[in-house]
Structures are given as C-alpha cells and as structure tokens.
Scaffold this motif. Structure first.
Motif, PDB file in Angstrom:
ATOM      1  N   ALA A 171      -0.352  -8.785  -2.543  1.00 29.09           N
ATOM      2  CA  ALA A 171      -0.526  -8.648  -3.991  1.00 29.09           C
ATOM      3  C   ALA A 171       0.797  -8.316  -4.664  1.00 29.09           C
ATOM      4  O   ALA A 171       1.099  -8.828  -5.751  1.00 29.09           O
ATOM      5  CB  ALA A 171      -1.560  -7.558  -4.288  1.00 29.09           C
ATOM      6  N   LYS A 217      -9.133  -4.889  -0.813  1.00 26.15           N
ATOM      7  CA  LYS A 217      -9.648  -5.745  -1.879  1.00 26.15           C
ATOM      8  C   LYS A 217      -8.481  -6.393  -2.607  1.00 26.15           C
ATOM      9  O   LYS A 217      -7.892  -5.817  -3.518  1.00 26.15           O
ATOM     10  CB  LYS A 217     -10.511  -4.922  -2.832  1.00 26.15           C
ATOM     11  N   PHE A 218      -8.153  -7.628  -2.191  1.00 23.25           N
ATOM     12  CA  PHE A 218      -6.938  -8.284  -2.661  1.00 23.25           C
ATOM     13  C   PHE A 218      -6.975  -8.567  -4.155  1.00 23.25           C
ATOM     14  O   PHE A 218      -6.032  -8.239  -4.883  1.00 23.25           O
ATOM     15  CB  PHE A 218      -6.723  -9.592  -1.891  1.00 23.25           C
ATOM     16  N   CYS A 219      -8.041  -9.183  -4.633  1.00 19.12           N
ATOM     17  CA  CYS A 219      -8.100  -9.600  -6.045  1.00 19.12           C
ATOM     18  C   CYS A 219      -8.010  -8.387  -6.979  1.00 19.12           C
ATOM     19  O   CYS A 219      -7.290  -8.424  -7.983  1.00 19.12           O
ATOM     20  CB  CYS A 219      -9.377 -10.394  -6.307  1.00 19.12           C
ATOM     21  N   LYS A 220      -8.726  -7.344  -6.633  1.00 21.55           N
ATOM     22  CA  LYS A 220      -8.705  -6.143  -7.467  1.00 21.55           C
ATOM     23  C   LYS A 220      -7.326  -5.494  -7.441  1.00 21.55           C
ATOM     24  O   LYS A 220      -6.806  -5.063  -8.477  1.00 21.55           O
ATOM     25  CB  LYS A 220      -9.763  -5.157  -6.970  1.00 21.55           C
ATOM     26  N   LEU A 268      -4.488  -7.024  -6.827  1.00 26.89           N
ATOM     27  CA  LEU A 268      -3.567  -7.898  -7.559  1.00 26.89           C
ATOM     28  C   LEU A 268      -3.687  -7.672  -9.060  1.00 26.89           C
ATOM     29  O   LEU A 268      -2.672  -7.555  -9.769  1.00 26.89           O
ATOM     30  CB  LEU A 268      -3.878  -9.363  -7.221  1.00 26.89           C
ATOM     31  N   ARG A 269      -4.913  -7.575  -9.557  1.00 25.13           N
ATOM     32  CA  ARG A 269      -5.118  -7.355 -10.989  1.00 25.13           C
ATOM     33  C   ARG A 269      -4.506  -6.023 -11.425  1.00 25.13           C
ATOM     34  O   ARG A 269      -3.810  -5.954 -12.447  1.00 25.13           O
ATOM     35  CB  ARG A 269      -6.613  -7.380 -11.302  1.00 25.13           C
TER      36      ARG A 269
END
Length: 895
Positions: free
Chosen positions: A612, A517-520, A522-523
């Motif tokens: 990320a 899960k890239f976006c998670k 990265l965050r």
C-alpha cells in the motif's frame, strides 16, 4: 502536599475534637497526634506538637466559658474544613478522618462525636458511605470485607481496600513496621500503595496487597519468554532470556546505556517479524487467546506532521480498524484539552505540546491498537519530576486494565522505582541478571555481592542508582588496577540458577497479530499522505508558485521578440526546462524517507503495508508531477510561442519529473540522512548536463572513445536527459508542422547524396572494399538514378510548397533555427563508416542504429519506430525499475 497553613488547621481540628478531654487523658491522645506528625519533617514535629497542646488549652477555655459542655464547635469546624478542602489531596483527607476517629476512640466520646466526624468528612468532600466504612473498620474491623496477608506461615496484617490506592490495615504481628514506624499487635493503620511494610526486615510493597485485593473479573493471562535472543551481524546483542509475567503487571527494564534495554523491547515487539530474533514467546494453554498484539513505542515516537492531537490518534485508529473512542482515549491519558492543537511539525519538532504531553499522545496512539503487551522505550526521559509521576500513574492504570506494560528506564526516582511490579535488570553486553519485585532487587544484589553496608538498604538510601554500584562492585588490586567483582556473565549465570522456570503449566506459542486489509490500508495511506502534505500549506504553495515562477522567468529570459524560427535560445529553453523538471522531482520527494518515517516504523510493527505504501507513493508523485509539469510547461510554451508542441513537451517533462521524484525517494531511503540526501542531488544533476548531448557533442567526449564518433556512450544511457533531449530534438525537427512537409523529401535527398558521395554499392557484402575500388566499380547508371530521384524530390518539394500560400510563414512559425543547427552540427561528423551513419530522418533499414544520437528511427523488437516513442518506452522501463527498487527498500526496511 502538607503546608504550614494546612497543618495548623488540621491540628486545630484535632484540638476541637478532644476539647472535652481531661488533663489526665492527654497521655492517650498525644501518641496519636505524634503518629500523625510522622508525615512531616522531623525538625518541625516538636514545634507542632506544642502548637496542638496550646490550641487544645485554648479551645478548652472557650468551651468552659460558654458552658457548651457536651457540644463541639460545628461552625468553627466547617470554616476550617472549607479553608483547607481545596488544598488537601484525597489521601490526606482520609488520613484526617482516620486520626479523628482514633482520637474519638481514645477520648471515649459518645455517638455525637461520630456525627461530628461525618460532618467533617462531608465538608471535605468524602462520600458518606466511605466515612461509614472507615468508622466501622476502626471500631470493628471484622465487619469489613477484608483479607489476611500471610508471609512465611505468619499472619502479618488484615487489609481492606478503602480507595483505589488507600488500604486500611490491622496489624497482626508485633514484628511489623511501616516506613520505619513500629506498630503493636491490634493497631490500625492507613497507608497508600507507595509505602513499604517490613516484616522481620523483609520488605513488602503495600501495592501488592492492594493489587491482590482488587483483582478484576477478567482472566489473568500468563506469558513466558523462553530463550529470547537478538542477533545483529552475527553478534548476540541480547543473551538468551527466559522469564514469566502476567497481564496486569507494570515491568521496568533497567540497565546502563547500551546494555540492551531497547534491544530487549525490540526483540519482544518484533517477535515473529524479524529474522534477527530467536527464541519463543508463549502463553499458558489455559487461556485460549494465543493471538497477541504487541506494540513498541520508540524513544522518539512518530507523529504525523501538522496533524492535531485528535487527528494523530484518529488516523492511527483508522489504520488499525479498531472501534476505540478517540476522545475517551485522550481523556484517559489526560490531553483532551489539547484536542485541536497541532502536535508536531517537520522532523517531530514539537509545536503546541510539551514533552510530557507528547509522551501521553504517543501512549494514546499505542492504545488505539488495544495491545496485549505495550513496550515503551524511555517514556520518562526528558520530563520534569511532576510529569514523570503523572506518566507513571498513567502506566499503572494501563497495567491495571489487564495489559502488560514494559518500560525501559535509566535511573528512576525511588518512588517511581517502587511503582513497578517487576524489575528486569540487564547488565552490559545484553546479560539479564535479575527479574523480580522492586523490594527484592536490593536484597538480591546485596546477597550476590556480599554487601551489608547500611548505605545499600533501600529504606536508607532511597536511591535506585545504588543498584548499579552493587552490580558494578569492584575489587582493588595493588592500589592501581580496578575490576568488577563479578562480570556480567557471572551474574547472568547466577540469575539462571536462581530463576529456573517451573514446567507445571503447559504453554503454547503465541501468534503475532497482523492487519492485512490491503484496500482499507491503501485508502488510509492515501488520505494520510495527501492530507499531511496539504496541511503543510506553506510548503505546498511555495512549491507550486516557485515552479510557476521559474517556468515564467526561464521562458521570459530566453524568449525573443522575433519570430519563433529566429529564436536560437529555444533548444536552451528545452534543456533548462527538462533539467529543472528532474531537479524539482528530486526536491519534492527527497524528504520522503524522513517526513513520517518514525510514524511509519510504529505502524509497520503491526501492519504489513509496504504494498500500500509503494502504491501510494506512485499515486502521489504521479499526480504531483502531473500538476507541476503543467505549471512548468504550458505558461512557458505560450511565452516561447511553441504552444503547438506543448503536449509532447509536457509528456516528457512529466516523465522526467517522475524520474526525479523516484530518484529523490531512493536517495532518502538509502542515505538515511536528510543533509546527505540534499548533498547528493548535485551529483545527480551534473551528469545530466555533461552526458545529455546538449552542450558537449558525444564525439568530443574522448573519455569514452579514442576516435570521433556519434555513438552514445553507454554510461549516458543512465541519464534521463539523454533520452528526452534526443526524443524532443529529433521529433521536433521531423514532426513540427513545417517539418512534416519537408522532412520526408529532404531526408531522402540527404540519403541519396550520402550514397553518391561514399560510392555506396547496394547489396555489397564486402565491408573491407577500399574507397578507390568502390570508386572504380561504381555504377554510373545507379548514380544517375539517384541524382534523377533527387531532382524529382526537389520538384515535389516545390509543388508541395505551392500548396501553401504562406509557406515561409509556416516555416518561421513552426520550425526553429536552433534545432536546425543542432541537427546540422551532428551531421558534420566526418565519418564514412555506415554503422555510424549520420542521423538521417529516414526509415531506411540499412541506416537505423540505436547507438547513433539524433537518429530519427530505432529498432524495437524487430520493428522500426520513431525515436520519440522508443525513448519514451526506455524511460518508462527505467521508471518501472526505480519503482521496483523503492518497493524492495520499503519491504526490507528495518523497523
């Protein structure tokens, strides 16, 4: 722990219990007390047996005087129990009740005695139901929920679980002994999981009985490792290994240092993630899981600097996206009371936690992932004996919760050794030579090496280090040379013969779990990087104020009370500020390869997050460079009185600092050593000084050219200050408010003068025409035309100046004599070669040359653009290449 005080009180309780026994029945009671005294040092047994007899006589006399013929001194019992209750472990409390019941049976006391025993149990905190179970079991074992242990077709014992680690036994065979004490058929015994039972000299760990009795309702997952091998640099570090194991097993990996214990753990932990690993990890097809989460925790587990215990676990939980309750995990591993304490500072340096507590924290972080197979490298190293036992108990609980736990050890304590379900022994050069139960390990190597010495029996030596002596048994030749009886390869071949895996069950290849899960990710990464830096507030404040202080000091020292035009330190200030920005950029990032390196290694084994991580580093240093560039440039610009040029100067300082930050990251990633990384920084800074063109003119660098030339050496193109100084110097000269007025005219005048001086003939295709021929063929009309054009330009300059009432004020406020001198310095190069035409700030196609330093314009994809923009694009390209290199290093970084 049994102390003298506790033992005396226990014997007093025993004496009160048998106070009504007649002297002729003492022969029945004494063996029971003697059996109880087997738990203490042999030299004290006779002394305390006599103490028991004297107390027995003492209480008998008292009872007879006060004529309490059938009663027991309850108040005395309660007093004694209260005195020892807080000092007795749970196991010893049960042992006390066990022997009280045995005494009651021998004394043939009435039912009142059991009420008394319940009173004792209640006084020392034993549940009534457990007391009833114990009484029932010792009077009629068949009423218990028990199982029978059968070995080699012989019924050995009936056993029932009383507590988590306490088993009530009924002996069924006269050849049974426990911890060296012989039992008769029909005898009862109460023992813990760490005790060893022998049947015909065959050792059986009681924990195996408990484990069999207490099987959970969850499915037992069966795994097989098949020909697992680890290669590095074409060398087989771990030889092909095949074993079977199940969930719920705690497995120790033993061997000498360098034998391959850590390599084995790495091979299992990185299975499916590294090209160095061959072989397979399989799971029985009767269990349809197949996705297996393996977590490897190194000897030096990574923690997040300046994060609290809770925050370390919580941050890890967010990365893996599990719903584990952090407080429950901390409570489980026993460090909830340290919840708000900072775990480590820079470089995993412990802060408020001990070594044992850090080990517990690392286990909690691993458990966040809810692993199926947990691999711990040296989790017991560097700990006290008490901490070791606590960690082992914790690992035991993990295994009992349907996990497989592999744990590498050096030379454990005997009790620690017995706490494991299986032992995987790896000999030198990565040869696996044993896999089986701890109680079988000694006998296996005794048989392999044909050693029948008493000193190698586990119940005698009680030292697992003897295994190494057995494995490395040596022959003696000619009283001089020594060598092992069996080489690692020979022991390995014997292991393969004795460890043939059955093919009854069907196994399927497991799938390795990965969180994508890239976006998670990265965050979470952005939060981790920025919060960890902010928590190190001393470094953050020191960095901020150091940059501010340096900018102010440099500006104050190089400023002038005179008008800006007369401050010939201005070019030096520009150079110092730019050089400082490169240095600051490297200083803020050179630690990046080490700061949370160990923690990132831990995450990488499950998460694929190099995308990320790379993007986070870009965002981080993009913002930090932006802030520090503002701090470095604008206060100094006000002091230097060049605030009108602050924006452009800031843009270059920003991109230079970002270049320095990327260079620092690359240095740290490539050097793998912080000291080496800091030593390399001067080797990056020195070329900036020499090859920037600021202090040494390129035509003086004879190392790169045999003749005077204004061409920039190609090696200087690798130096960011070469691009920044050229861009700022040229642009400032051309585009400061005064330069904008005069440069368009003065550059054309200089161009015309150059053509006249060098007898330039338009459209001449003969590049080899001599100067004399040019002079003879020169067109006087053309010369007059250029001179007239110059006169017109001079008049235009005058008319332009007349538009401004304060042109001299503008010149002195916005132009600078130092910059003018640099331009004139480079224009004095004595060279008539048109290809190396002096830098003239004129957009003339014939004279634009990208290799000439301080040329005002340059070619870019068929267009002519000013040097400021061109050089900025070059630096942007360099940043892109460096970022790409960082990305590749992150992607290929070993875990």
């Amino acid at each position: 722990m049994i102390t003298h005080k506790i033992l005396r009180n226990l014997l007093k309780i025993f004496a009160i219990t048998v106070v009504k026994v007649s002297p002729e029945n003492l022969s029945y009671i004494q063996p029971i007390v003697s059996k109880f005294l087997q738990n203490i040092d042999e030299k004290y047994r006779e002394e305390y047996l006599n103490f028991f007899k004297s107390e027995l006589e003492n209480f008998t006399e008292k009872e007879q005087r006060i004529l309490k013929k059938r009663s027991l001194n309850s108040l005395k019992i309660i007093s004694l129990c209260a005195e020892i209750n807080s000092d007795l472990e749970l196991k010893h409390k049960y042992v006390l009740l066990f022997y009280l019941i045995e005494l009651s049976k021998k004394c043939l006391l009435i039912e009142q005695s059991y009420e008394y025993i319940k009173l004792v149990g209640d006084s020392i905190g034993i549940q009534k139901l457990k007391i009833e179970t114990l009484i029932t079991g010792l009077n009629k074992f068949d009423n218990l929920n028990y199982k029978t242990f059968i070995f080699n077709n012989f019924k050995i014992v009936d056993f029932a679980l009383l507590e988590a680690n306490l088993t009530l036994l009924r002996i069924l065979n006269a050849n049974v002994s426990i911890d060296g004490f012989k039992y008769e058929t029909g005898d009862n015994a109460l023992f813990g999981s760490e005790n060893i039972m022998y049947f015909d000299n065959h050792p059986i760990l009681l924990r195996d009985l408990i484990k069999n009795y207490n099987k959970k309702n969850h499915l037992l997952r069966k795994f097989r490792i098949s020909n697992l091998t680890y290669r590095e640099k074409n060398k087989e570090i771990l030889k092909p290994l095949s074993i079977e194991f199940c969930s719920g097993e705690l497995i120790a990996v033993m061997g000498r240092s360098g034998s391959g214990k850590s390599t084995f753990l790495k091979a299992v932990g990185e299975y499916g993630k590294s090209k160095n690993i061959s072989g397979e990890i399989l799971e029985s097809s009767e269990f349809e899981f197949f996705i297996v989460k393996t977590v490897l925790m190194d000897q030096n587990p990574g923690f997040i600097p300046y994060y609290s215990v809770y925050e370390n676990v919580s941050a890890t939980q967010k990365f893996f996206g599990t719903d584990s309750d952090v407080d429950d995990l901390l409570d489980f591993v026993g460090i909830k009371h340290k919840r708000e304490e900072v775990a480590v500072k820079f470089f995993n340096k412990p802060f408020n936690l001990s070594g044992g507590e850090l080990k517990r924290l690392s286990i909690a972080m691993a458990l966040v992932t809810n692993p199926d197979i947990l691999l711990l490298d040296e989790p017991l190293s560097g700990l006290s004996s008490a901490d070791v036992m606590e960690i082992v108990k914790l690992l035991r609980m993990l295994a009992d919760n349907s996990k497989v736990v592999f744990c590498s050890l050096h030379q454990p304590d005997y009790n620690v050794f017995l706490a494991f379900d299986k032992i995987l022994f790896i000999d030198e050069e990565g040869y696996c030579i044993f896999f089986g139960k701890p109680t079988e390990c000694f006998e296996y190597f005794r048989n392999q090496t044909d050693n029948i010495s008493l000193s190698t029996l586990p119940e005698i030596c009680k030292n697992p280090a003897v295994l190494f002596k057995l494995v490395e048994s040596r022959n003696h030749y000619d009283n001089m040379a020594y060598r092992r009886k069996f080489t690692p390869s020979e022991l390995y071949q014997n292991f393969l013969k004795n460890n043939k895996l059955e093919n009854k069950a069907v196994y399927n290849k497991i799938k390795v779990f990965h969180n994508k899960k890239f976006c998670k990710t990265l965050r979470n990464f952005i939060k981790l990087i920025f919060i960890s830096d902010l928590k190190n507030y001393k470094r953050s404040f020191a960095l901020f104020f150091t940059v501010l202080f340096c900018g102010l000091i440099f500006s104050a020292l190089l400023s002038s009370p005179k008008q800006f035009y007369y401050n010939d330190n201005f070019p030096i200030w520009i150079f110092v500020i730019q050089l400082s920005s490169v240095f600051i950029g490297m200083m803020i990032s050179v630690h990046e390869g080490f700061y949370i390196y160990e923690y990132l290694k831990f995450l990488r084994r499950i998460l694929k997050f190099h995308n990320a991580e790379a993007l986070t580093l870009l965002i981080k240093y993009f913002l930090i460079s932006f802030i520090l560039s503002l701090v470095l440039v604008f206060p100094g610009s006000l002091i230097m009185k060049c605030e009108f040029y602050g924006i452009k100067l800031f843009l270059w300082i920003w991109i230079l600092m970002l270049w320095g930050a990327f260079a620092g990251i690359l240095i740290s990633k490539l050097s793998k050593n912080l000291v080496v990384a800091f030593v390399l920084i001067p080797f990056i800074i020195m070329p900036q000084i020499i090859l920037s063109g600021a202090f040494v003119r390129y035509d003086k660098l004879n190392l790169f050219s045999t003749k005077a030339s204004s061409d920039v050496p190609y090696i200087a193109d690798l130096v960011p200050l070469r691009w920044s100084l050229e861009a700022i110097t040229a642009d400032f000269y051309m585009n400061n408010p005064y330069g904008k007025i005069i440069t368009p005219f003065s550059s054309q005048i200089k161009l015309n003068n150059f053509k006249i001086k060098n007898f330039y003939i338009l459209n001449s295709n003969d590049s080899e025409i001599s100067g004399e021929k040019k002079k003879n063929d020169f067109n006087n009309v053309f010369t007059d035309k250029l001179q007239k054009e110059n006169n017109i330009l001079i008049n235009l300059i005058d008319s332009e100046f007349r538009k401004y009432e304060n042109i001299d004020f503008i010149r002195k406020k916005y132009s600078n004599i130092g910059i003018d001198r640099i331009i004139r310095n480079y224009e004095t190069i004595d060279n008539t070669n048109i290809e190396n035409f002096p830098r003239i700030f004129h957009k003339d196609v014939e004279f634009v040359n990208n290799r000439v330093f301080l040329n005002g314009y340059k070619y870019f994809v068929g267009m002519i653009i000013n040097t400021f923009n061109y050089n900025f694009l070059v630096m942007f390209f360099y940043l892109f290449i460096m970022f790409l290199a960082i990305y590749v290093l992150l992607k290929t970084e070993k875990i």
